[in-house]
Write a protein that holds these residues in place. Structure first.
Motif, PDB file in Angstrom:
ATOM      1  N   LEU A  39      62.485  -6.144 -21.152  1.00 38.69           N
ATOM      2  CA  LEU A  39      63.707  -5.585 -20.584  1.00 38.69           C
ATOM      3  C   LEU A  39      63.677  -4.057 -20.617  1.00 38.69           C
ATOM      4  CD1 LEU A  39      66.521  -6.051 -19.407  1.00 38.69           C
ATOM      5  CD2 LEU A  39      67.403  -6.235 -21.740  1.00 38.69           C
ATOM      6  N   VAL A  40      63.289  -3.508 -21.779  1.00 42.04           N
ATOM      7  CA  VAL A  40      63.212  -2.052 -21.899  1.00 42.04           C
ATOM      8  C   VAL A  40      62.172  -1.512 -20.917  1.00 42.04           C
ATOM      9  CG1 VAL A  40      62.559  -0.144 -23.423  1.00 42.04           C
ATOM     10  CG2 VAL A  40      64.043  -1.956 -24.275  1.00 42.04           C
ATOM     11  N   ILE A  58      63.668  -1.430 -17.506  1.00 44.42           N
ATOM     12  CA  ILE A  58      64.667  -0.349 -17.349  1.00 44.42           C
ATOM     13  C   ILE A  58      63.966   0.999 -17.211  1.00 44.42           C
ATOM     14  CG2 ILE A  58      66.550   0.895 -18.487  1.00 44.42           C
ATOM     15  CD1 ILE A  58      67.356  -1.802 -19.789  1.00 44.42           C
ATOM     16  N   VAL A  59      62.982   1.237 -18.109  1.00 44.29           N
ATOM     17  CA  VAL A  59      62.280   2.523 -18.071  1.00 44.29           C
ATOM     18  C   VAL A  59      61.492   2.640 -16.758  1.00 44.29           C
ATOM     19  CG1 VAL A  59      60.486   3.936 -19.155  1.00 44.29           C
ATOM     20  CG2 VAL A  59      62.177   2.757 -20.580  1.00 44.29           C
ATOM     21  N   ALA A 118      63.801   3.370 -14.024  1.00 45.10           N
ATOM     22  CA  ALA A 118      64.273   4.760 -14.074  1.00 45.10           C
ATOM     23  C   ALA A 118      63.218   5.713 -13.528  1.00 45.10           C
ATOM     24  CB  ALA A 118      64.633   5.141 -15.511  1.00 45.10           C
ATOM     25  N   VAL A 119      61.955   5.460 -13.873  1.00 40.21           N
ATOM     26  CA  VAL A 119      60.863   6.315 -13.381  1.00 40.21           C
ATOM     27  C   VAL A 119      60.805   6.227 -11.852  1.00 40.21           C
ATOM     28  CG1 VAL A 119      58.360   6.657 -13.326  1.00 40.21           C
ATOM     29  CG2 VAL A 119      59.509   6.186 -15.502  1.00 40.21           C
ATOM     30  N   PHE A 159      63.163   5.319  -9.828  1.00 33.82           N
ATOM     31  CA  PHE A 159      64.361   5.917  -9.238  1.00 33.82           C
ATOM     32  C   PHE A 159      64.270   7.449  -9.241  1.00 33.82           C
ATOM     33  CE2 PHE A 159      68.603   7.769  -9.472  1.00 33.82           C
ATOM     34  CZ  PHE A 159      69.183   7.219  -8.338  1.00 33.82           C
ATOM     35  N   ALA A 160      63.795   7.998 -10.388  1.00 30.53           N
ATOM     36  CA  ALA A 160      63.698   9.459 -10.476  1.00 30.53           C
ATOM     37  C   ALA A 160      62.724   9.986  -9.429  1.00 30.53           C
ATOM     38  CB  ALA A 160      63.255   9.873 -11.883  1.00 30.53           C
ATOM     39  N   SER A 203      64.298   9.577  -5.995  1.00 31.92           N
ATOM     40  CA  SER A 203      65.374  10.548  -5.761  1.00 31.92           C
ATOM     41  C   SER A 203      64.807  11.890  -5.330  1.00 31.92           C
ATOM     42  CB  SER A 203      66.207  10.762  -7.028  1.00 31.92           C
ATOM     43  OG  SER A 203      66.880   9.601  -7.360  1.00 31.92           O
ATOM     44  N   VAL A 204      63.773  12.319  -6.061  1.00 32.63           N
ATOM     45  CA  VAL A 204      63.169  13.615  -5.739  1.00 32.63           C
ATOM     46  C   VAL A 204      62.516  13.540  -4.358  1.00 32.63           C
ATOM     47  CG1 VAL A 204      61.388  15.271  -6.400  1.00 32.63           C
ATOM     48  CG2 VAL A 204      62.843  14.248  -8.151  1.00 32.63           C
ATOM     49  N   SER A 233      65.220  13.490  -1.649  1.00 31.49           N
ATOM     50  CA  SER A 233      65.888  14.768  -1.405  1.00 31.49           C
ATOM     51  C   SER A 233      64.954  15.747  -0.701  1.00 31.49           C
ATOM     52  CB  SER A 233      66.433  15.369  -2.692  1.00 31.49           C
ATOM     53  OG  SER A 233      65.439  15.423  -3.662  1.00 31.49           O
ATOM     54  N   PHE A 234      63.661  15.696  -1.032  1.00 30.94           N
ATOM     55  CA  PHE A 234      62.726  16.566  -0.323  1.00 30.94           C
ATOM     56  C   PHE A 234      62.482  16.025   1.081  1.00 30.94           C
ATOM     57  CE2 PHE A 234      61.694  18.220  -4.518  1.00 30.94           C
ATOM     58  CZ  PHE A 234      61.591  19.566  -4.231  1.00 30.94           C
ATOM     59  N   GLY A 249      64.488  16.958   4.179  1.00 31.12           N
ATOM     60  CA  GLY A 249      64.309  18.272   4.797  1.00 31.12           C
ATOM     61  C   GLY A 249      63.334  18.255   5.958  1.00 31.12           C
ATOM     62  N   GLU A 250      62.673  17.129   6.208  1.00 26.47           N
ATOM     63  CA  GLU A 250      61.703  17.089   7.299  1.00 26.47           C
ATOM     64  C   GLU A 250      62.421  17.311   8.632  1.00 26.47           C
ATOM     65  OE1 GLU A 250      58.781  16.631   4.634  1.00 26.47           O
ATOM     66  OE2 GLU A 250      58.604  17.071   6.747  1.00 26.47           O
TER      67      GLU A 250
END
Lengths: 48, 697
Positions: free
Chosen positions: A7-8, A11-12, A15-16, A18-19, A22-23, A26-27, A30-31
């Motif tokens: 489970l951990v 989740i981790v 999160a990786v 997703f992070a 996300s980056v 967001s970049f 801009g295309e």
């Protein structure tokens, strides 16, 4: 691996992912075709 | 509401000058919640909404305000390109500002020439009447040749009538009366086959103004023919731009004579009297600094209790969740320390964000922000940051992302880019916890609470002070292009509209929770994992005689040292040793690169403190921390260096992404990261080394 470890790990891992996503997202937003960025905002909304 | 298949959805463009009440009208027509402000350039991108009239669905597009169809700034370019895409099936709602009547008619004269079906929404008539000007909608409709509907958007007056009038819109008939020599030249151009079918306004703009927007479209050969005819006009003494402006303003004046009746003494001198003080060269600056000081002090004063409440809430949540996960210690650690602790450390700054934007909304609503921009133009103009940079820079004090986006209102591309590149230097609220922790640990015990408060205020000017030479260097050495003089309309003073203030504050809060919350949530988990693994299995030497709490602290410290992040921090520490940072400070700095908000959680874990009284214990632990030889770890110099490092460093991926998006270039995002990080490192090292040289470190 225990259920807790799995489970951990999920989740981790989530999160990786997703992070990074996300980056990337967001970049990626801009295309454009090289015209002014404000106009690109308009074009993206037009496309929707 | 989607249009049925096969049916083309008709579009309405909301067009008008900046600060004419356009966005208020958009919100009234659509029930939307777009940001409204008493400041030119509130709308910087195309905003679309839905409108239903007699069961027909329309798309209403709020186009950025513009003074002329000849665009000079990015937001005006949006407006122009958008209008160019409208066809005969579309309608223009032209927002005619009754206060700035002639100037609005100047823009109308250009829009009218597009030949689109138009209805005029006459706004601000209530204010015009207070100033003694009554405008007859009937006479105006007669002169303009299209329907005119008076509206007061914030009171919902005239909105229903405006909606009903939209389907009856007609192309205006505005006879501008250009001189005969211009008409003859246009007829001459029409003899050229490629130009025979072009609209008159397109040929006239190309001829009188050499407008590249039209010339590019007409092609190189046609442009050359136009140039030749233009040269002959110039030879005959015609100055194209002057003639165009004079003709349009003469027409506007003639319309005003027919439709406006003056009944009072004219515009009140109240605005001029207030401006004489607020924009005074000396008093204006003092008042401005006083207001800014008041704003920052208020943020800290008013935010404190709310921040405590949020901290208590997250602490309570951790206490509730923790015991339920006792059987799964790793999961408990992740949920309580990683997720609840991490997310809580970010959300705790929400009150500051809301209070800051409350002040911005009020200052903007009253019309003061435009004056502040005017004041800042005097201060910042010499380094290439004109007054329009003030709003983006002020916005950056809450978060650099809206600040970077707000630079769109700047017509000067060079100044705009310089502003985007220095906006992240402004001290956003995510830097606050570092200041609070270090000032609490070093400044307050040595110099007292008064100086601690002043230090907190002063730290918010470090970035602004750094921005001035950076912008100067950028303008002198790196950025290419010409500077455009700063021109901005001073809006009238008025009481802020509280609905708009509330909407702005709520919207900013929502954006903060959505954007910072999601990435912080993920990053908190990632950092937790990097600090949690691999597990340290050792135990302290029993001969040390440590009690249970001391054993736990010892184990925590060893765990941090041996974690992946700790190992990485130790490997990189030599780079930061010249700045006086140990491995814990280095690791905290590194962990904050994706988003600086995480630093409090990192510092808390790295300095091995209890989670239930986070800030106080971080401060105490940092004060008590030592180097291996027993010297105190933190002194005034490396603490100041660390604060300055956080003040100047580019520790926010989302901001870099925003820079990339706004500049359309990876180069400038990379440049911002390199120069800010380099600047931060250099100053942190310089401060510590100077401290050592004078014997204080």
């Amino acid at each position: 691996m225990t259920g807790e470890g799995l489970l951990v790990g999920l989740i981790v891992g989530g999160a990786v992912v997703f992070a990074v996503w996300s980056v990337w997202k967001s970049f990626g937003e801009g295309e454009s075709d090289g015209s002014c960025p404000s106009c690109d905002v308009g074009k993206r909304k037009n496309a929707k | 509401m989607a249009a049925p298949a096969g049916v083309t959805r008709r579009r309405i463009a909301l067009v008008g000058s900046p600060n004419s009440g356009k966005t208020s009208l958009f919100n009234a027509l659509t029930g939307g919640r777009e940001k409204v402000g008493n400041y030119p350039g509130v709308t910087v991108e195309r905003i679309a909404g839905n409108l239903s009239i007699d069961s027909q669905s329309w798309e209403l597009i709020d186009i950025p305000g513009l003074y002329s169809l000849r665009a000079v700034s990015a937001d005006e370019e949006v407006a122009r390109k958008e209008l160019a895409g409208f066809d005969g099936n579309s309608v223009v709602i032209f927002v005619l500002d009754a206060i700035n009547f002639d100037r609005s008619l100047f823009l109308f004269s250009q829009v009218a020439e597009l030949g689109l079906a138009t209805v005029v929404a006459l706004t601000l008539t209530d204010l015009a009447e207070k100033e003694g000007s009554a405008i007859s909608a009937e006479k105006l409709a007669e002169v303009l040749g299209c329907p005119v509907v008076p509206v007061i958007a914030h009171k919902n007056s005239g909105i229903a009538e405006l909606k009903q009038t939209v389907p009856k819109a007609t192309p205006p008939r505005a006879e501008l009366g250009f001189p005969e020599i211009v008409r003859q030249s246009i007829e001459e151009l029409r003899t050229i086959p490629a130009l025979a079918d072009q609209p008159e306004y397109c040929l006239r703009e190309s001829l009188l103004l050499e407008d590249p927007f039209h010339l590019d479209r007409l092609g190189e050969d046609a442009a050359k023919e136009i140039h030749d005819v233009r040269e002959r006009l110039i030879g005959a003494g015609v100055q194209g731009r002057t003639m165009d402006a004079q003709t349009r303003y003469s027409w506007a004046a003639s319309v005003a004579r027919k439709a406006v009746s003056k009944s009072g003494p004219g515009r009140s001198n109240l605005t001029a009297n207030i401006d004489a003080i607020l924009t005074h060269r000396v008093f204006g600056l003092i008042i401005f600094l006083g207001i800014m000081y008041l704003v920052f002090q208020s943020i800290y004063t008013f935010a404190g209790p709310l921040m405590d409440l949020i901290e208590t809430g997250f602490g309570w949540l951790g206490e509730q969740v923790g015991p339920r996960l006792e059987n799964t210690p790793m999961l408990k650690d992740l949920v309580v320390d990683g997720i609840i602790g991490g997310v809580g450390s970010a959300i705790v700054f929400l009150p500051q964000i809301l209070i800051l934007f409350l002040f911005i909304a009020i200052l903007e609503g009253t019309g003061y922000l435009a004056r502040a921009a005017f004041m800042m133009d005097r201060v910042l103009g010499w380094c290439g940051l004109n007054g329009r940079a003030f709003i983006p820079l002020l916005s950056s004090y809450a978060c650099a992302i809206p600040g970077v986006m707000a630079a769109r209102v700047m017509p000067d591309s060079k100044a705009r880019l310089a502003t985007i590149l220095v906006a992240p230097l402004m001290s956003c609220s995510a830097r606050l916890p570092v200041y609070v922790v270090l000032i609490g640990a070093i400044v307050e015990p040595s110099f007292g609470a008064a100086w601690a408060g002043f230090a907190l205020f002063a730290m918010h000017f470090v970035g602004l002070i750094a921005a001035v030479p950076v912008a100067w260097l950028l303008n002198k050495r790196i950025l290419k292009g010409r500077n455009i003089p700063f021109l901005m309309e001073m809006p009238r003073y008025q009481w802020p509209k509280w609905r708009d203030v509330l909407l702005m504050v709520l919207n900013r809060g929502k954006v903060f929770l959505q954007t910072a919350g999601t990435i912080i949530f993920a990053m908190s988990i990632v950092i937790w994992a990097l600090l949690y693994f691999p597990r340290f299995e050792g135990s302290p030497d029993p001969s040390l005689g440590l009690d249970e709490t001391q054993v736990e602290l010892w184990t925590n410290e060893k765990q941090m040292e041996n974690s992946y992040l700790g190992q990485f921090g130790r490997a990189v520490t030599p780079v930061f040793t010249p700045a006086g940072f140990d491995w814990r400070m280095t690791t905290a700095v590194l962990s904050a690169f994706p988003a600086r908000e995480v630093v409090v959680a990192s510092l808390g874990i790295l300095f091995a403190v209890e989670e239930d009284d986070e800030n106080k214990n971080i401060t105490e632990a940092i004060k008590a921390a030592t180097w291996p030889d027993g010297r105190p770890l933190i002194n005034i110099w490396n603490a100041f260096g660390l604060m300055v490092f956080f003040a100047l460093c580019a520790q926010c991926m989302a901001t870099l992404a925003a820079i990339k998006r706004e500049t359309n270039s990876w180069k400038w995002a990379g440049f911002a990261f390199v120069y800010m990080t380099g600047l931060a490192y250099t100053f942190a090292v310089l401060i510590y080394q100077i401290g050592r040289a004078v014997g204080g470190a």
